[in-house]
Scaffold this active site. Structure first.
Site, PDB file in Angstrom:
ATOM      1  CG  ASP A 495     135.000  74.359  -2.530  1.00  0.00           C
ATOM      2  OD1 ASP A 495     134.433  73.350  -2.092  1.00  0.00           O
ATOM      3  OD2 ASP A 495     134.556  75.013  -3.491  1.00  0.00           O
ATOM      4  NE  ARG A 499     130.736  77.567  -4.236  1.00  0.00           N
ATOM      5  CZ  ARG A 499     131.551  78.600  -4.072  1.00  0.00           C
ATOM      6  NH1 ARG A 499     131.095  79.757  -3.633  1.00  0.00           N
ATOM      7  NH2 ARG A 499     132.840  78.474  -4.349  1.00  0.00           N
ATOM      8  CG  ASP A 500     126.014  74.200  -7.039  1.00  0.00           C
ATOM      9  OD1 ASP A 500     126.691  75.131  -6.551  1.00  0.00           O
ATOM     10  OD2 ASP A 500     125.504  74.278  -8.167  1.00  0.00           O
ATOM     11  CD  GLU A 501     132.808  75.137  -6.248  1.00  0.00           C
ATOM     12  OE1 GLU A 501     133.860  75.224  -6.836  1.00  0.00           O
ATOM     13  OE2 GLU A 501     132.016  76.091  -6.170  1.00  0.00           O
ATOM     14  CG  ASP A 508     140.444  76.279  -2.213  1.00  0.00           C
ATOM     15  OD1 ASP A 508     140.827  76.231  -3.396  1.00  0.00           O
ATOM     16  OD2 ASP A 508     139.384  76.834  -1.871  1.00  0.00           O
ATOM     17  CD1 TRP A 561     142.873  74.796  -7.355  1.00  0.00           C
ATOM     18  CD2 TRP A 561     144.179  76.558  -7.773  1.00  0.00           C
ATOM     19  NE1 TRP A 561     142.241  75.913  -6.870  1.00  0.00           N
ATOM     20  CE2 TRP A 561     143.007  77.004  -7.117  1.00  0.00           C
ATOM     21  CE3 TRP A 561     145.139  77.504  -8.120  1.00  0.00           C
ATOM     22  CZ2 TRP A 561     142.790  78.350  -6.802  1.00  0.00           C
ATOM     23  CZ3 TRP A 561     144.918  78.836  -7.819  1.00  0.00           C
ATOM     24  CH2 TRP A 561     143.763  79.240  -7.170  1.00  0.00           C
ATOM     25  CD  GLU A 765     134.020  81.696  -2.876  1.00  0.00           C
ATOM     26  OE1 GLU A 765     132.808  81.782  -2.596  1.00  0.00           O
ATOM     27  OE2 GLU A 765     134.468  81.031  -3.824  1.00  0.00           O
ATOM     28  CG  HIS A 792     135.693  79.425   0.398  1.00  0.00           C
ATOM     29  ND1 HIS A 792     134.543  78.844  -0.076  1.00  0.00           N
ATOM     30  CD2 HIS A 792     136.601  79.315  -0.608  1.00  0.00           C
ATOM     31  CE1 HIS A 792     134.765  78.412  -1.331  1.00  0.00           C
ATOM     32  NE2 HIS A 792     136.020  78.682  -1.650  1.00  0.00           N
TER      33      HIS A 792
HETATM   34  C1  BGC Z   1     136.208  77.186  -5.306  1.00  0.00           C
HETATM   35  C2  BGC Z   1     137.575  77.554  -4.878  1.00  0.00           C
HETATM   36  C3  BGC Z   1     138.538  77.098  -5.887  1.00  0.00           C
HETATM   37  C4  BGC Z   1     138.214  77.860  -7.133  1.00  0.00           C
HETATM   38  C5  BGC Z   1     139.148  77.686  -8.253  1.00  0.00           C
HETATM   39  C6  BGC Z   1     135.935  77.853  -6.590  1.00  0.00           C
HETATM   40  O1  BGC Z   1     134.690  77.585  -7.098  1.00  0.00           O
HETATM   41  O2  BGC Z   1     135.263  77.453  -4.354  1.00  0.00           O
HETATM   42  O3  BGC Z   1     137.853  77.747  -3.614  1.00  0.00           O
HETATM   43  O4  BGC Z   1     139.862  77.102  -5.550  1.00  0.00           O
HETATM   44  O5  BGC Z   1     136.904  77.617  -7.538  1.00  0.00           O
HETATM   45  O6  BGC Z   1     139.333  78.899  -8.751  1.00  0.00           O
END
Ligand code: BGC
Length: 892
Positions: A495, A499-501, A508, A561, A765, A792
């Site tokens: 995504d 960041r911490d993701e 996405d 999703w 984003e 994003h």
């Molecule tokens: C992500 C998204 C993802 C979403 C879900 C976010 O934290 O960065 O792109 O689809 O969470 O709602």
């Protein structure tokens, strides 16, 4: 001004003459000259080029030769496979059907084609692939080695162990014919031989659900060996296996690191074939030693800490005294199967020089790399042993010029380098960051632009599309899309890279997958990720919200999703004609459909409050509407895919299911006048129109309502991740190109132009992730500055519209064999030029709106045909060739 066409002139159609067809760009499993293919029946493909177009410009037949040596191939001997002359127009997905291939086999191949007039082409230039290690069990056991390290939390509570170093020495006693290294890690590794890196990859073996499968990479290391003593070494770090992944800390989940295991481990096997026919294997296990080294911390999210004083020069070269090293410990084999890597690992794409360096305080400098990207840096400094430099990374600057790091959340994204004496260069290799700015602290004297170079990293996905037009804003948008894709097609489709993701969010990618294909060849990249998705499917059939899915606790499923599980395979099939990806995903997709059917109420899906039309601005569709629309879409796509893989019964069943859902949908949501009273918003109309849920007689009324709503909203969106691209597609499908172009060119909030006017060098984003006026808090101050990525790709999904409608390059059915050319010129933009290298060859579309006339140029590749449909004209068929048309404009 609307354009209509009075008369048409065909300026030129280069369609006569002999075809002179030739085959080039030979690939195996979508890759050029891949090493270590694990598929026993790999698929071969090529691209046709022709001197001229015309009727002869089709492939009537092909012949493939696969030989075990270059010499045999040169003599036209297909000792592994001679397909014979096969009457077929297929140029891809040809399944190898020769003698069974053995482990490590090198396959040399070439292809000859016959054109429509029966003329044979010369043989193509030779290509090759090599097979991986196919039968582990027949051979000596696979041994993994590790070094146990227990690290206490630092003052911030982070656990950041040092990298492990492993080495062994071996003797090469005779002339070598070929040497191949196979390597993997629980964690990430860099393999080194005699002082050099094997390959140039980062973060191998990549991220999979290691509990289910773990890939090994294959390197031809013949050129790295030398007579006499040789040394192999590897640096191994936590990576996704044991390091910090995702938002565990943020969400206080059960864990934030060590998802798959605690001690990173290495597997390596070097197979040497001597010229005299004998062989030697060098394998991890007894005889390998381990140590620590200069990499004191190495974490994908947190960064790397490197102490150059701890370097052990020559540790990866022969002659090194490793008596202070300890014997490596054996590690248990991973639960997952060791399999050949399916795709190319992350590599360097380009280097960038900072555009400015600004001093922020004593010893503190901020480098501006000029654009947002994912990767690392190369630091060049001199002198100062023991001095520690700190590098912090950020995507934006605060108003006072300081680095903005709030949006990195718990990703520390900081590297430390402790200097040794003399000239030194350093580039972190076990971490990466998403950034534009680097803050460098600790230098004694002022840096120059050469002090830091940006290294752009990405998964190699060959460029497929080009796009240029008369609007600088739209050109910038396209660059921002390609940059953002590059930053996030990073081992998995993430995504965001900062960041911490950095997770493979399914919503996405399902919205963006088709856009991705226009920008780059993502066949192999996304095929690999589909296996991650399959591995992450929940036991009850739902696909997760991201894949790989490292957490033990299941997250609820999320409409739009989870549907990536059906939409992405369907997209790969449409774009690349790939039925094997569909076959592979098929059992999982069926389980998913069963899950949906079981949860349905009256053929519709109930509301599952999750992400909805994520980040929508204003009113958007209800959760039940979104879930039901995607349910119908899935069923329709399943009917098509089942047909494509020969599952006739399923195909009929899914078609019937799709029809039932559609009926229920219309009954529930669509009024007899074509309006959607309970969900009267842009996203609802757009989804219903794009997913074919409207009864055709009412569709135009729905599209008109959509256009009117947008006009009433000042020509602006009120959509989120789901609605945005579908609004564009629905408008163009139903004759409202002008409204779609209005949205494209909109510079007010919300819109792409708004972000660009606020300085975007990537897709954000949120439309207002940053504004000159309101900063990072959003226009209404309600934005979460922490949840605010500047890289994003989801809103970049407009690329699909830019290609399918604005340029008008699309496919009718799978694989661009039958191309649709339906450009939509717009006088505001003036001109547009683009190309797309499809699996069936390069397609070109150009248009220019002049004062009196509009001109077009198209290239239709050999062996394909195109339906040309121009505004106000009857559609016509075009064969392979280059065409130019000119029409008179009519003002309306
Ligand atoms: C992500 C998204 C993802 C979403 C879900 C976010 O934290 O960065 O792109 O689809 O969470 O709602």
């Amino acid at each position: 001004m609307k354009i209509a066409f009075l008369a048409m002139t065909l300026l030129s159609a280069l369609t006569a003459g002999a075809a002179e067809l030739t085959a080039g760009y030979l690939r195996c499993e979508y890759r050029s000259a891949p090493e270590g293919i694990g598929e026993r029946s790999p698929r071969l493909s090529w691209e046709l080029t022709a001197q001229e177009g015309g009727a002869a410009c089709v492939q009537r037949a092909y012949r493939i030769l696969v030989a075990s040596s270059e010499e045999a191939l040169a003599r036209d001997e297909g000792d592994l496979w001679d397909s014979g002359k096969v009457v077929s127009d297929a140029t891809g997905g040809i399944v190898y059907a020769g003698r069974p291939l053995r482990s490590q086999q090198v396959c040399h191949w070439k292809v000859q084609v016959w054109d429509g007039g029966g003329e044979p082409s010369p043989w193509s230039a030779p290509a090759r692939w090599s097979m991986g290690l196919l039968e582990f069990r027949d051979r000596e056991p696979v041994r993994w080695i590790t070094r146990r390290i227990r690290t206490a939390p630092d003052t911030a509570g982070l656990v950041l162990p040092p990298a492990r170093y492993f080495r062994t020495a071996f003797t090469v006693g005779k002339p070598v014919r070929r040497a191949v290294a196979y390597a993997s890690a629980k964690g990430i590794y860099e393999l080194r031989l005699n002082g050099q890196q094997a390959g140039c990859d980062y973060f191998t073996p990549g991220w999979t659900d290691y509990r289910k499968r773990i890939y090994y990479n294959t390197y031809d290391v013949t050129g790295l060996l030398r007579p006499g003593e040789n040394a192999a070494g590897a640096v191994v770090a936590d990576g996704w296996y044991a390091g910090y992944v995702g938002f565990g800390i943020l969400e206080r989940l059960e864990r934030s690191r060590e998802f798959y295991g605690i001690d990173p481990a290495l597997f390596c096997r070097i197979e040497i074939e001597y010229a005299d026919g004998t062989t030697q294997s060098v394998m991890t296990g007894p005889g390998w030693k381990s140590s620590e080294g200069p990499v004191r911390q190495a974490d994908l999210l947190m960064g790397e800490v490197y102490d150059a004083r701890l370097e052990q020069p020559g540790w990866d070269a022969p002659g090194f005294d490793d008596s202070a090293w300890e014997a490596a410990e054996l590690s248990v084999n991973p639960d997952g199967a060791l399999e050949a890597a399916l795709t190319d690992p992350v590599r360097e794409a380009e280097r960038i020089v900072p555009v400015s360096v600004v001093q922020r305080g004593p010893g503190v400098w901020i480098f501006d790399m000029g654009r947002n990207f994912a990767g690392t840096v190369l630091l060049k400094v001199r002198g100062g042993a023991g001095r520690t430099l700190m590098l912090r990374y950020g995507e934006m600057l605060n108003a006072d010029g300081s680095l903005m790091t709030e949006n990195l959340r718990h990703a520390r994204a900081t590297d430390f380098y402790t200097m040794r004496d003399g000239e030194q260069e350093w580039s972190p290799r076990m971490t990466y960051h998403g950034f534009r700015y680097v803050e460098l602290t600790g230098l004694e004297s002022a840096p120059g632009a050469e002090t830091l170079t940006g290294i752009v990293l990405t998964s190699p996905t060959p460029r497929a599309g080009t796009f240029e037009c008369g609007s600088e804003l739209v050109n910038r948008l396209w660059r921002n899309i390609t940059t953002t894709q590059q930053a996030n097609f990073f081992e998995i489709p993430t995504d965001c890279p900062q960041r911490d993701e950095r997770l493979g969010w399914t919503g996405d990618i399902q919205i963006y997958a088709r856009s991705a294909t226009y920008n780059a060849d993502v066949a192999s990249f996304l095929s690999k990720w589909l296996i991650d998705l399959d591995d992450a499917q929940r036991s009850y059939g739902a696909y997760p919200s991201y894949a790989p899915y490292p957490y033990a606790i299941p997250m609820e499923y999320a409409p739009a999703w989870m549907d990536a599980g059906v939409i992405v395979p369907w997209t790969l099939w449409q774009v690349y004609g790939d039925t094997r990806a569909v076959r592979r995903a098929y059992p999982g997709m069926k389980r998913f459909m069963d899950f949906l059917e079981q949860g349905a109420q009256g053929d519709l899906q109930p509301a599952v409050p999750t992400f909805g039309d994520w980040l929508a601005v204003g009113r958007t569709a209800s959760d039940d509407f979104i879930a039901s629309a995607y349910y119908a879409y899935d069923a329709a796509l399943m009917a098509e895919m089942a047909g494509a893989v020969g599952e006739r019964q399923d195909s009929l069943r899914y078609a019937a299911l799709a029809a039932r859902i559609r009926e229920a949908f219309v009954r529930r949501y669509i009024a007899p006048d074509g309006l959607i009273p309970g969900n009267d918003c842009q996203t609802a109309y757009a989804l219903a129109l794009c997913f074919g849920l409207y009864p055709e007689p009412l569709a135009q009324a729905g599209a008109d309502r959509l256009a009117a709503m947008i006009e009433a909203n000042g020509g602006r969106f009120s959509t989120g991740f789901l609605g945005t691209k579908h609004v564009m597609m629905a408008l163009s499908r139903y004759g409202h190109d002008d409204v779609a172009y209005g949205l494209l060119l909109q510079t007010e909030y919300p819109g792409w132009g708004y972000s660009i006017l606020n300085g975007a060098t990537s897709i954000w984003e949120r439309w207002d992730s940053y504004t000159r006026e309101y900063g990072f808090g959003g226009r209404d101050g309600g934005n979460n500055a922490r949840m605010n990525s500047f890289s994003h790709y989801a809103f970049g999904s407009v690329a699909e519209w830019m290609f399918r409608y604005a340029l008008g390059i699309d496919t009718e059915g799978p694989g661009y064999r039958h191309i649709l050319l339906r450009p939509r010129p717009d006088a505001r933009i003036g001109w547009m030029k683009g190309s797309y290298r499809s699996v069936s060859g390069e397609i070109v579309s150009e248009w220019e709106v002049g004062r009196r006339t509009t001109r077009y140029r198209f290239v239709v590749p050999p062996n394909t045909r195109a339906t040309l449909s121009l505004p106000g004209q009857e559609s016509r068929m075009l064969g392979p060739g280059e065409y130019e048309f000119e029409f008179k404009n009519r003002k309306q």
